[in-house]
Design an enzyme around this catalytic site. Sequence first.
Site, PDB file in Angstrom:
ATOM      1  N   ASP A  38       0.966   1.644   0.725  1.00 59.97           N
ATOM      2  CA  ASP A  38       1.023   0.223   0.378  1.00 59.97           C
ATOM      3  C   ASP A  38       2.286  -0.440   0.928  1.00 59.97           C
ATOM      4  O   ASP A  38       3.326   0.213   1.073  1.00 59.97           O
ATOM      5  CB  ASP A  38       0.986   0.092  -1.152  1.00 59.97           C
ATOM      6  CG  ASP A  38       0.608  -1.308  -1.600  1.00 59.97           C
ATOM      7  OD1 ASP A  38       0.173  -2.121  -0.753  1.00 59.97           O
ATOM      8  OD2 ASP A  38       0.743  -1.599  -2.799  1.00 59.97           O
ATOM      9  N   ASN A  48       2.369  -2.554   3.832  1.00 60.42           N
ATOM     10  CA  ASN A  48       2.419  -2.838   5.280  1.00 60.42           C
ATOM     11  C   ASN A  48       2.587  -4.332   5.560  1.00 60.42           C
ATOM     12  O   ASN A  48       3.369  -4.735   6.424  1.00 60.42           O
ATOM     13  CB  ASN A  48       1.123  -2.384   5.971  1.00 60.42           C
ATOM     14  CG  ASN A  48       0.915  -0.892   5.886  1.00 60.42           C
ATOM     15  OD1 ASN A  48       1.807  -0.175   5.478  1.00 60.42           O
ATOM     16  ND2 ASN A  48      -0.253  -0.427   6.280  1.00 60.42           N
ATOM     17  N   ARG A  67       3.814  -6.729   3.566  1.00 59.50           N
ATOM     18  CA  ARG A  67       5.137  -7.221   3.175  1.00 59.50           C
ATOM     19  C   ARG A  67       6.215  -6.751   4.146  1.00 59.50           C
ATOM     20  O   ARG A  67       7.148  -7.480   4.467  1.00 59.50           O
ATOM     21  CB  ARG A  67       5.463  -6.766   1.739  1.00 59.50           C
ATOM     22  CG  ARG A  67       4.812  -7.636   0.690  1.00 59.50           C
ATOM     23  CD  ARG A  67       4.870  -6.994  -0.661  1.00 59.50           C
ATOM     24  NE  ARG A  67       3.894  -5.915  -0.774  1.00 59.50           N
ATOM     25  CZ  ARG A  67       3.895  -4.992  -1.730  1.00 59.50           C
ATOM     26  NH1 ARG A  67       4.829  -5.007  -2.646  1.00 59.50           N
ATOM     27  NH2 ARG A  67       2.960  -4.064  -1.770  1.00 59.50           N
ATOM     28  N   HIS A 115       0.622  -2.793   9.777  1.00 58.39           N
ATOM     29  CA  HIS A 115      -0.382  -1.719   9.875  1.00 58.39           C
ATOM     30  C   HIS A 115      -0.142  -0.888  11.143  1.00 58.39           C
ATOM     31  O   HIS A 115      -0.271   0.323  11.140  1.00 58.39           O
ATOM     32  CB  HIS A 115      -1.802  -2.308   9.912  1.00 58.39           C
ATOM     33  CG  HIS A 115      -2.161  -3.096   8.681  1.00 58.39           C
ATOM     34  ND1 HIS A 115      -1.902  -2.655   7.413  1.00 58.39           N
ATOM     35  CD2 HIS A 115      -2.770  -4.315   8.534  1.00 58.39           C
ATOM     36  CE1 HIS A 115      -2.329  -3.557   6.530  1.00 58.39           C
ATOM     37  NE2 HIS A 115      -2.847  -4.571   7.186  1.00 58.39           N
ATOM     38  N   GLU A 120     -12.574  -2.643  -1.823  1.00 56.95           N
ATOM     39  CA  GLU A 120     -12.123  -4.016  -2.128  1.00 56.95           C
ATOM     40  C   GLU A 120     -11.399  -4.664  -0.930  1.00 56.95           C
ATOM     41  O   GLU A 120     -11.326  -5.893  -0.845  1.00 56.95           O
ATOM     42  CB  GLU A 120     -11.169  -4.013  -3.335  1.00 56.95           C
ATOM     43  CG  GLU A 120     -11.833  -3.669  -4.668  1.00 56.95           C
ATOM     44  CD  GLU A 120     -12.169  -2.189  -4.842  1.00 56.95           C
ATOM     45  OE1 GLU A 120     -11.514  -1.341  -4.192  1.00 56.95           O
ATOM     46  OE2 GLU A 120     -13.100  -1.871  -5.605  1.00 56.95           O
ATOM     47  N   ARG A 172     -10.496  -9.061   2.316  1.00 56.62           N
ATOM     48  CA  ARG A 172      -9.398  -9.666   3.089  1.00 56.62           C
ATOM     49  C   ARG A 172      -9.937 -10.561   4.192  1.00 56.62           C
ATOM     50  O   ARG A 172     -11.103 -10.466   4.578  1.00 56.62           O
ATOM     51  CB  ARG A 172      -8.512  -8.572   3.698  1.00 56.62           C
ATOM     52  CG  ARG A 172      -7.765  -7.837   2.628  1.00 56.62           C
ATOM     53  CD  ARG A 172      -6.772  -6.864   3.216  1.00 56.62           C
ATOM     54  NE  ARG A 172      -6.072  -6.233   2.099  1.00 56.62           N
ATOM     55  CZ  ARG A 172      -4.896  -5.665   2.169  1.00 56.62           C
ATOM     56  NH1 ARG A 172      -4.272  -5.595   3.324  1.00 56.62           N
ATOM     57  NH2 ARG A 172      -4.327  -5.136   1.118  1.00 56.62           N
ATOM     58  N   LEU A 191      -3.389  21.934   7.665  1.00 54.23           N
ATOM     59  CA  LEU A 191      -3.508  20.817   6.731  1.00 54.23           C
ATOM     60  C   LEU A 191      -4.924  20.215   6.762  1.00 54.23           C
ATOM     61  O   LEU A 191      -5.472  20.023   7.847  1.00 54.23           O
ATOM     62  CB  LEU A 191      -2.474  19.759   7.139  1.00 54.23           C
ATOM     63  CG  LEU A 191      -2.527  18.385   6.505  1.00 54.23           C
ATOM     64  CD1 LEU A 191      -2.138  18.459   5.031  1.00 54.23           C
ATOM     65  CD2 LEU A 191      -1.555  17.446   7.230  1.00 54.23           C
ATOM     66  N   ARG A 232       2.667   6.371  -4.355  1.00 56.33           N
ATOM     67  CA  ARG A 232       2.283   5.015  -3.932  1.00 56.33           C
ATOM     68  C   ARG A 232       3.555   4.286  -3.520  1.00 56.33           C
ATOM     69  O   ARG A 232       4.464   4.096  -4.337  1.00 56.33           O
ATOM     70  CB  ARG A 232       1.597   4.241  -5.060  1.00 56.33           C
ATOM     71  CG  ARG A 232       1.222   2.834  -4.588  1.00 56.33           C
ATOM     72  CD  ARG A 232       0.474   2.028  -5.623  1.00 56.33           C
ATOM     73  NE  ARG A 232      -0.005   0.787  -5.017  1.00 56.33           N
ATOM     74  CZ  ARG A 232      -1.124   0.173  -5.332  1.00 56.33           C
ATOM     75  NH1 ARG A 232      -1.906   0.683  -6.252  1.00 56.33           N
ATOM     76  NH2 ARG A 232      -1.471  -0.953  -4.735  1.00 56.33           N
ATOM     77  N   GLU A 273       0.884  14.341 -10.984  1.00 56.14           N
ATOM     78  CA  GLU A 273       2.172  13.678 -11.214  1.00 56.14           C
ATOM     79  C   GLU A 273       2.194  12.439 -10.310  1.00 56.14           C
ATOM     80  O   GLU A 273       1.565  12.439  -9.246  1.00 56.14           O
ATOM     81  CB  GLU A 273       3.324  14.612 -10.828  1.00 56.14           C
ATOM     82  CG  GLU A 273       3.443  15.840 -11.693  1.00 56.14           C
ATOM     83  CD  GLU A 273       3.852  15.516 -13.118  1.00 56.14           C
ATOM     84  OE1 GLU A 273       4.688  14.619 -13.313  1.00 56.14           O
ATOM     85  OE2 GLU A 273       3.324  16.163 -14.035  1.00 56.14           O
TER      86      GLU A 273
HETATM   87  C1  FPP Z   1      -1.907  -1.511   2.360  1.00 56.11           C
HETATM   88  O1  FPP Z   1      -0.846  -2.388   2.687  1.00 56.11           O
HETATM   89  C2  FPP Z   1      -2.424  -0.872   3.571  1.00 56.11           C
HETATM   90  C3  FPP Z   1      -3.706  -0.949   4.031  1.00 56.11           C
HETATM   91  C4  FPP Z   1      -4.773  -1.700   3.362  1.00 56.11           C
HETATM   92  C5  FPP Z   1      -4.103  -0.301   5.293  1.00 56.11           C
HETATM   93  C6  FPP Z   1      -3.571   1.085   5.504  1.00 56.11           C
HETATM   94  C7  FPP Z   1      -3.718   1.415   6.940  1.00 56.11           C
HETATM   95  C8  FPP Z   1      -2.863   2.125   7.649  1.00 56.11           C
HETATM   96  C9  FPP Z   1      -1.684   2.797   7.075  1.00 56.11           C
HETATM   97  C10 FPP Z   1      -3.127   2.253   9.099  1.00 56.11           C
HETATM   98  C11 FPP Z   1      -3.257   3.642   9.605  1.00 56.11           C
HETATM   99  C12 FPP Z   1      -4.285   4.442   8.947  1.00 56.11           C
HETATM  100  C13 FPP Z   1      -5.021   5.389   9.582  1.00 56.11           C
HETATM  101  C14 FPP Z   1      -5.873   6.278   8.739  1.00 56.11           C
HETATM  102  C15 FPP Z   1      -5.020   5.569  11.045  1.00 56.11           C
HETATM  103  P1  FPP Z   1      -1.048  -3.927   2.402  1.00 56.11           P
HETATM  104  O2  FPP Z   1      -1.664  -4.555   3.585  1.00 56.11           O
HETATM  105  O3  FPP Z   1      -1.832  -4.088   1.126  1.00 56.11           O
HETATM  106  O4  FPP Z   1       0.411  -4.421   2.220  1.00 56.11           O
HETATM  107  P2  FPP Z   1       0.899  -5.551   1.209  1.00 56.11           P
HETATM  108  O5  FPP Z   1       0.662  -5.018  -0.192  1.00 56.11           O
HETATM  109  O6  FPP Z   1       2.345  -5.683   1.531  1.00 56.11           O
HETATM  110  O7  FPP Z   1       0.118  -6.790   1.485  1.00 56.11           O
END
Ligand code: FPP
Length: 236
Positions: A16, A18, A20, A33, A63, A67, A127, A183, A202
């Site tokens: 979470d 990305n 911000r 992202h 959900e 977006r 892994l 998280r 945990e």
């Molecule tokens: C949440 O941050 C992130 C996502 C919804 C997308 C996650 C995707 C990646 C990490 C890209 C790479 C993944 C793979 C599997 C190649 P947010 O956009 O909700 O951030 P915010 O809470 O700051 O708005």
Amino acid sequence: MDKNLIIPNHIGIIMDGNGRWAQERGLVRTMGHKKAVGTLKDLCIHMADMGVKYCSLYAFSTENFKRDSSEVDFLMNLFITAFKKEFDFIKEKKVRVLFSGRREPLPEGVLKVMDQIVEETSQYKNLTLNICLNYGSHAEIVDTTKKICEMVQKGSISLEDITEDFIQSHLYQDLPPLDYVIRTSGELRLSNFMMYQASYAEFYFPSVYFPDFNCEEFDKAIAEYNKRNRRFGGVK
Ligand code: FPP
């Protein structure tokens, strides 16, 4: 690495922050992202090297389709490019890739590259990376319930066969329970992520945004895990 460190068998990461991360740098959200892909690659190599056996990643929730369509399209294309581009390191590190989530309405191009990566890595035993894409825990419980009801209807199992272990092994993937859920970005929520599997996990909520959750931050998370006293409902 300290040889006495306990390494969680199954780690879940809710990636979470990305958006911000990017906005605070005056960039468009999608740049967060993009940066996250590099962070994720470094983490996967690190986890494979330190002997983590299973890692579940929350890449896109059911959900998240709510977006803006331009962000959804960007993410779908990013998944395609990332899975194609990072094939080499996945093979080099013998990482087995699985996916959890509903296929519908993922675009054909995403499904194709997902199927290819699953097939080509199915024999690897280092892994296991379980990528939760178009995933929701409620949806998983609904889908699993339907699957089990069909078995009962067909007579292939009876009601007595339905145990906690049976349900666990009929979820999207048959994986061990989560030991540790991380998280990033300081949000204190599970947001529909692997609720059945996380019942005795945990939790760790670092304030850094995911693009900055580097190997050093990951090691801090592992050090914190080693301070926890897991009782599984019993007394120690
Ligand atoms: C949440 O941050 C992130 C996502 C919804 C997308 C996650 C995707 C990646 C990490 C890209 C790479 C993944 C793979 C599997 C190649 P947010 O956009 O909700 O951030 P915010 O809470 O700051 O708005």
